[in-house]
Design a protein around this motif. Structure first.
Motif, PDB file in Angstrom:
ATOM      1  N   HIS A 140      -3.924  -9.706  -1.296  1.00 33.75           N
ATOM      2  CA  HIS A 140      -4.206 -10.321  -2.591  1.00 33.75           C
ATOM      3  C   HIS A 140      -4.796  -9.283  -3.537  1.00 33.75           C
ATOM      4  O   HIS A 140      -5.667  -8.496  -3.148  1.00 33.75           O
ATOM      5  CB  HIS A 140      -5.193 -11.482  -2.455  1.00 33.75           C
ATOM      6  CG  HIS A 140      -4.615 -12.713  -1.851  1.00 33.75           C
ATOM      7  ND1 HIS A 140      -5.381 -13.769  -1.426  1.00 33.75           N
ATOM      8  CD2 HIS A 140      -3.334 -13.079  -1.606  1.00 33.75           C
ATOM      9  CE1 HIS A 140      -4.614 -14.721  -0.942  1.00 33.75           C
ATOM     10  NE2 HIS A 140      -3.353 -14.322  -1.031  1.00 33.75           N
ATOM     11  N   TYR A 182      -9.250 -13.071  -4.128  1.00 30.69           N
ATOM     12  CA  TYR A 182      -9.434 -11.699  -3.637  1.00 30.69           C
ATOM     13  C   TYR A 182     -10.734 -11.441  -2.892  1.00 30.69           C
ATOM     14  O   TYR A 182     -10.961 -10.319  -2.438  1.00 30.69           O
ATOM     15  CB  TYR A 182      -9.339 -10.725  -4.817  1.00 30.69           C
ATOM     16  CG  TYR A 182     -10.150 -11.114  -6.035  1.00 30.69           C
ATOM     17  CD1 TYR A 182     -11.524 -10.893  -6.089  1.00 30.69           C
ATOM     18  CD2 TYR A 182      -9.532 -11.725  -7.122  1.00 30.69           C
ATOM     19  CE1 TYR A 182     -12.266 -11.254  -7.202  1.00 30.69           C
ATOM     20  CE2 TYR A 182     -10.262 -12.089  -8.245  1.00 30.69           C
ATOM     21  CZ  TYR A 182     -11.632 -11.859  -8.278  1.00 30.69           C
ATOM     22  OH  TYR A 182     -12.360 -12.225  -9.379  1.00 30.69           O
ATOM     23  N   ASP A 231       2.863 -13.165  -4.726  1.00 37.04           N
ATOM     24  CA  ASP A 231       1.560 -13.043  -4.084  1.00 37.04           C
ATOM     25  C   ASP A 231       1.537 -11.675  -3.412  1.00 37.04           C
ATOM     26  O   ASP A 231       2.371 -11.396  -2.547  1.00 37.04           O
ATOM     27  CB  ASP A 231       1.390 -14.169  -3.065  1.00 37.04           C
ATOM     28  CG  ASP A 231      -0.059 -14.364  -2.658  1.00 37.04           C
ATOM     29  OD1 ASP A 231      -0.914 -13.575  -3.095  1.00 37.04           O
ATOM     30  OD2 ASP A 231      -0.334 -15.317  -1.909  1.00 37.04           O
TER      31      ASP A 231
END
Length: 398
Positions: free
Chosen positions: A332, A322, A273
């Motif tokens: 992100h 996002y 991530d």
């Protein structure tokens, strides 16, 4: 069936010249001692304080006109029941199966079986009754996975680390080894799990799975002459741009990481991530990858990874969660960022992760793969299939 030997964590591969500075560690006032917490040490990052993120979200929700609740009404992402290989040595290819969100099951030709960021609960939350709920079902249960040698965790957020999932894996695969970023081993110890190894960025371990003599003899009689050599692999903890927390009070007290696993000449890069750059607030419809934003710093760690540890046969790279962009971009990636990470890390092929399971951000749930196609075309990679998506439960060979 296997005895497991793991080397002590240490630097076994190429590293940046400044790796010894530990610039991602937060230390005491004298700048000495062990880390008291962690930070993203690059200009590409931004660590929102609580008042900052509160103001940003209030402005976005009530004044931007751009806030939305993503539609999760079926049909969304296709889900199929996965088919795992019948034995450890039944394929000469690297095989990856997407199990939803950031969870991938990798079957190496050597027989090594690795599970990344497994979360099999309905909600990615500390509560079974509250929090983000799956809009696509689990493709299988943990009991359906025939063998798990290694579980690799990118960081402590609930959509990447689940208490119940970890306990179930340990129960069904007693010899499994957990590999976690620095500081997170204590969480596993508190769960009663002793077979967890924690690593810092740029540290590695070598792992060997050795069959007993009796097991080798049995395998020789049933595997049609297949080789029964020990299984060896190298597992590497690498940087990424993110954060960590399990409660409102432990933000960044444990490290976050991307990972590389290599075995038998095949290698996988798992980005976990991560963000790539920090994008300011922009009016709706403005392309933040336009030339007027070329000055925005990008995270340099990915090029270092590609140069020093690549190439990789397969990259598992996040493409979702996002929006709103000015709030989430530091942590992100959107698909345009993801394509740059793919190129920087020197991956031969990649599959998109971190989408299709929980609506943890505001973009439409089917938007990430559509934007990925546009990002690939913009980058000149086009419809080449080098960076793709698949159904949940689907397997691909590399």
């Amino acid at each position: 069936m296997y005895a497991v030997t793991i080397s002590a964590p240490r630097v076994l591969g190429a590293v940046p010249d400044d790796v010894g500075e530990k610039s991602h560690w937060l230390r005491d006032e004298a700048g000495k001692g062990e880390a008291k917490g962690y930070v993203n040490p690059w200009k590409s990052a931004h660590d929102f304080s609580f008042p900052e993120i509160f103001r940003a979200m209030v402005r976005h929700k009530f004044f931007s006109g751009d806030s939305q609740r993503p539609d999760t009404t079926p049909p969304t992402v296709s889900v199929i029941k996965p088919k795992f290989l019948p034995s450890r040595k039944s394929s000469e290819a690297l095989r990856g199966t997407w199990l939803g969100h950031a969870c991938y099951y990798i079957e190496f030709p050597t027989g090594l079986r690795v599970l990344f960021d497994p979360v099999f609960e309905d909600r990615c939350s500390p509560f079974s009754w509250f929090g983000h709920k799956r809009f696509t079902p689990r493709p299988c249960d943990i009991s359906d996975i025939p063998s798990i040698d290694c579980v690799i965790i990118s960081h402590s957020h609930y959509d990447h680390l689940s208490h119940l999932t970890i306990l179930e894996i340990q129960k069904r695969h007693s010899s499994v080894q957990f590999f976690v970023p620095k500081g997170l081993k204590r969480w596993f110890t508190d769960c009663g799990i002793k077979n967890a190894v924690e690593l810092d960025w740029w540290e590695d371990v070598d792992i060997t799975l050795s069959r007993s003599t009796d097991t080798k003899a049995l395998a020789n009689s049933s595997d049609s002459g297949r080789s029964n050599d020990d299984i060896t692999a190298r597992i590497s903890c690498l940087p990424c741009q993110h954060t960590s927390a399990r409660t409102p009070f432990d933000k960044s007290t444990t490290l976050w990481a991307s990972w590389a696993v290599s075995s038998g000449g095949k290698s996988v890069y798992f980005a976990g991530d991560t963000g790539y750059r920090t994008v300011p607030y922009l009016p709706k419809g403005i392309d933040d990858w336009g030339p007027e934003f070329a000055h925005l710093p990008v995270c340099p760690a990915f090029k270092q990874i590609g140069t020093l540890r690549g190439p990789f046969d397969l990259g598992l790279i996040p493409i979702g969660a996002y929006k709103p962009r000015h709030v989430l971009s530091p942590v992100h990636s959107n698909p345009y960022d993801s394509v740059e990470i793919f190129k920087d890390t020197n991956c031969k092929k990649a599959m998109g992760i971190h989408w299709g399971t929980w609506a943890v951000a505001e973009e439409n749930v089917l938007e990430p793969p559509k934007l990925l196609k546009k990002a690939l075309a913009k980058s000149g990679l086009g419809e080449t299939g080098v960076f793709d998506v698949c159904s949940i439960g689907e397997s691909r060979e590399f």
